[in-house]
Design a protein around this motif. Structure first.
Motif, PDB file in Angstrom:
ATOM      1  N   TYR A 204       1.015  -1.384   0.101  1.00 16.79           N
ATOM      2  CA  TYR A 204       0.045   0.177  -0.053  1.00 16.79           C
ATOM      3  C   TYR A 204       1.491   1.431  -0.479  1.00 16.79           C
ATOM      4  O   TYR A 204       2.000   1.228   0.637  1.00 16.79           O
ATOM      5  N   MET A 206       1.502   3.686   1.593  1.00 17.54           N
ATOM      6  CA  MET A 206       1.669   4.392   3.551  1.00 17.54           C
ATOM      7  C   MET A 206       2.856   4.464   4.025  1.00 17.54           C
ATOM      8  O   MET A 206       3.287   3.387   3.327  1.00 17.54           O
ATOM      9  N   CYS A 211      -3.744   1.381   6.142  1.00 18.24           N
ATOM     10  CA  CYS A 211      -4.737   2.578   5.936  1.00 18.24           C
ATOM     11  C   CYS A 211      -5.823   1.753   5.347  1.00 18.24           C
ATOM     12  O   CYS A 211      -6.098   0.457   5.498  1.00 18.24           O
ATOM     13  N   ARG A 212      -7.027   2.839   4.713  1.00 23.26           N
ATOM     14  CA  ARG A 212      -8.514   1.983   5.036  1.00 23.26           C
ATOM     15  C   ARG A 212      -8.483   1.209   3.894  1.00 23.26           C
ATOM     16  O   ARG A 212      -9.243  -0.739   4.203  1.00 23.26           O
TER      17      ARG A 212
END
Length: 227
Positions: A204, A206, A211-212
């Protein structure tokens, strides 16, 4: 609910419905505590059937060499040697392995079969989930290893238990992680795949966090392994 006994780590417990038949034991990262991932339960929004018990244990406090001996909640002590290599204090790592085994055994005494128990964790907690889960002598439902790596990789071949050779493993990492580089996690993934473990890998955009999109993927994976 906060639970604990003289023989178990104190933990925060949440249940998605009464009489859970599934358990997720979720270990926090270095310096945090069991409350760190409690909000994730609502975000995951798992269905109430089957009912799931989340157990968020608190790591003991201990001096941590990489932080100049500062005392904090930590699953094990470790440091960096030779300029880049992580070296775990094996006595403290095995101490936490036994603590996780005690939590799993406690869940079986409460009526949850080992095959319906997931070991999960973030950062150092994820590393412990891998270490303890791959060595546990009864088949577990899965291992969820977030933003972490495989500790003591040189001991895995000798110590891994055959009961969990085929255990589903979910590994997720941020491409911008400056705490545990994604290259270290990717090397752990390659070792696990090379040994024959089924690893589901996610990256991801990030840093060292969650994270979502990752929560969505975790939910889908948990529903599969706990179905």
């Amino acid at each position: 609910m906060i639970s604990g006994s003289p023989d178990l780590l104190p933990s925060i417990e949440l249940e998605t419905a009464a009489h859970p038949t599934r358990t997720i034991i979720w270990m926090h990262g270095l310096g945090a505590d069991g409350s760190d991932f409690v909000p994730v339960v609502d975000e995951l929004a798992l269905p109430s059937i089957p009912a799931v018990r989340f157990v968020f244990p608190h790591a003991p406090t201990r001096p941590v060499s990489i932080n100049r001996g500062m005392v904090m909640r930590a699953w094990y002590d470790y440091d960096i040697v030779d300029g880049a290599k992580l070296q775990e204090n094996m006595a403290t790592l095995r101490e936490s392995e036994r603590a996780v085994e005690a939590l799993v055994n406690h869940e079986t005494q409460r009526g949850v079969k080992p095959e319906n128990i997931v070991l999960a964790g973030f950062s150092q907690g994820g590393a412990l989930a891998l270490f303890a889960g791959l060595r546990y002598p009864e088949k577990l439902a899965g291992i969820m290893a977030l933003s972490c790596y495989l500790p003591a990789p040189q001991t895995l071949a000798e110590e891994a238990h055959s009961a969990n050779f085929g255990i589903p493993i979910f590994m997720a990492h941020g491409v911008g992680d400056n705490v545990i580089p994604i290259t270290l996690a990717a090397a752990s993934r390659q070792q696990l795949l090379g040994t024959g473990y089924p690893v589901e890998w996610r990256e991801y955009g990030m840093a060292h966090t969650v994270c979502r999109e990752e929560i969505h993927d975790i939910r889908n994976w948990l529903q599969r392994v706990l179905a």
